[in-house]
Design an enzyme around this catalytic site. Structure first.
Site, PDB file in Angstrom:
ATOM      1  N   ILE A   6       0.841  -1.188   0.000  1.00 26.94           N
ATOM      2  CA  ILE A   6       0.000   0.000   0.000  1.00 26.94           C
ATOM      3  C   ILE A   6       0.876   1.238   0.000  1.00 26.94           C
ATOM      4  O   ILE A   6       1.854   1.327   0.754  1.00 26.94           O
ATOM      5  CB  ILE A   6      -0.971  -0.006   1.207  1.00 26.94           C
ATOM      6  CG1 ILE A   6      -1.778   1.303   1.246  1.00 26.94           C
ATOM      7  CG2 ILE A   6      -0.255  -0.248   2.517  1.00 26.94           C
ATOM      8  CD1 ILE A   6      -2.885   1.319   2.295  1.00 26.94           C
ATOM      9  N   SER A   7       0.564   2.185  -0.887  1.00 27.61           N
ATOM     10  CA  SER A   7       1.246   3.471  -0.957  1.00 27.61           C
ATOM     11  C   SER A   7       2.753   3.268  -1.160  1.00 27.61           C
ATOM     12  O   SER A   7       3.171   2.665  -2.155  1.00 27.61           O
ATOM     13  CB  SER A   7       0.936   4.285   0.297  1.00 27.61           C
ATOM     14  OG  SER A   7       1.293   5.633   0.135  1.00 27.61           O
ATOM     15  N   TRP A   8       3.596   3.722  -0.227  1.00 28.69           N
ATOM     16  CA  TRP A   8       5.051   3.509  -0.340  1.00 28.69           C
ATOM     17  C   TRP A   8       5.364   2.030  -0.512  1.00 28.69           C
ATOM     18  O   TRP A   8       6.232   1.657  -1.308  1.00 28.69           O
ATOM     19  CB  TRP A   8       5.733   4.067   0.905  1.00 28.69           C
ATOM     20  CG  TRP A   8       7.235   4.036   0.911  1.00 28.69           C
ATOM     21  CD1 TRP A   8       8.078   5.059   0.551  1.00 28.69           C
ATOM     22  CD2 TRP A   8       8.077   2.945   1.308  1.00 28.69           C
ATOM     23  NE1 TRP A   8       9.391   4.659   0.701  1.00 28.69           N
ATOM     24  CE2 TRP A   8       9.418   3.368   1.158  1.00 28.69           C
ATOM     25  CE3 TRP A   8       7.832   1.657   1.758  1.00 28.69           C
ATOM     26  CZ2 TRP A   8      10.502   2.551   1.455  1.00 28.69           C
ATOM     27  CZ3 TRP A   8       8.909   0.824   2.054  1.00 28.69           C
ATOM     28  CH2 TRP A   8      10.221   1.279   1.907  1.00 28.69           C
ATOM     29  N   THR A  15      -1.320   3.177  -4.870  1.00 30.60           N
ATOM     30  CA  THR A  15       0.100   3.392  -5.170  1.00 30.60           C
ATOM     31  C   THR A  15       0.276   3.761  -6.632  1.00 30.60           C
ATOM     32  O   THR A  15      -0.695   3.814  -7.402  1.00 30.60           O
ATOM     33  CB  THR A  15       0.909   2.138  -4.799  1.00 30.60           C
ATOM     34  OG1 THR A  15       2.296   2.453  -4.793  1.00 30.60           O
ATOM     35  CG2 THR A  15       0.660   0.983  -5.753  1.00 30.60           C
TER      36      THR A  15
END
Length: 271
Positions: free
Chosen positions: A104-106, A130
């Site tokens: 998730i995300s980073w 992401t």
């Protein structure tokens, strides 16, 4: 298997002189474990709502990247390539030859890198909220400025004030008890900075077409950090991907945990 047997097991895994905090939830099934990679600056506890909602047949492996939670801050920033290599060695220590990965995300950038470096070891890939790194459609500058500091993880008053603007979705209406505040351990400011520096200039855009694993891309339709168009771009570039848009923001994996956990479980179980 008894409920007690399904409790998380936490341990510290040593890779050379480096230690990595790991938590494993055993599964009742015989499929490969699902490895979870978190967003920037937050420890593995943040994903508790998603893990609790996920099919108990799936074994789940979580870890704190260097500089976050229970994993010490390294001496220098680690680029995604090095963190992906470190993750592979952690999985060696855990005895896992083949895994599914979710980021998730980073953490989505990290698992893209892991899948690219480990085409045989990584069976399936799940990308949540992401994008492709430095070459992406960015959020508004006013939103991205908040990402330059870990203050939103450490100052509850500030976190509630900016949560709706940063994360969008359900948190626009009620930021009380934001999922990112429910965390047992923090990370150092230096660790947060190192995560930012380690991804500077990184992009997956040129080599996404070479990732052949089946991929599920989950994106919120109100994500101020990663606009939903990025999911559609990745969906076009990844040869074996499908895109699912959910009605929420950047933290939909937590605020809509039962719904998205069901989508992930279905995807992982597909023949």
């Amino acid at each position: 298997m008894s409920d007690a047997a399904l409790l998380d097991h936490e341990r510290v895994v040593y890779v050379g002189r480096r230690s990595v905090r790991v938590r494993v939830r055993p599964g009742t099934g015989d499929g490969p474990p699902l490895v979870l990679a978190n967003g920037i600056g937050v420890p593995l506890e943040v994903l508790d709502p998603f893990v609790a909602a996920l099919d108990p047949s799936i074994e789940v492996v979580r870890f704190d990247v260097p500089g976050v939670g229970g994993s010490p801050t390294p001496a220098v920033p680690h680029p995604y390539q090095l963190v992906a290599q470190l993750l592979g060695r952690v999985l060696d220590e855990l005895g896992h030859d083949r895994v599914d990965v979710l980021g998730i995300s980073w953490g989505g950038g990290l698992v893209q890198q892991f899948a690219f470096q480990n085409p045989r070891r990584c069976r399936r890939l799940v990308l949540v909220a992401t994008a492709t790194g430095s070459l992406m459609v960015p959020g508004r500058p006013a939103v991205l400025r908040h990402m330059l500091t870990p203050r939103r993880h450490r100052d509850p008053v500030y976190a509630r004030r900016v949560a709706g603007d940063i994360y969008g979705g359900a948190l626009r209406l009620d930021a009380t008890g934001s999922p990112l505040q429910a965390r047992a351990q923090g990370g150092s400011s230096r660790g947060y900075l190192y995560q930012l520096l380690g991804t500077a200039g990184w992009t997956s855009l040129p080599w996404l077409p070479f990732i052949r694993q089946r991929t599920l891309i989950l994106a919120g339709d109100d994500d101020p950090i990663v606009p939903v168009v990025n999911a559609r771009i990745m969906g076009c570039l990844l040869p074996n991907a499908r895109v699912e848009i959910y009605p929420d923001g950047h933290l939909g994996l937590l605020t809509r945990a039962p719904e998205l956990a069901a989508s992930v479980a279905t995807f992982l179980a597909e023949a």
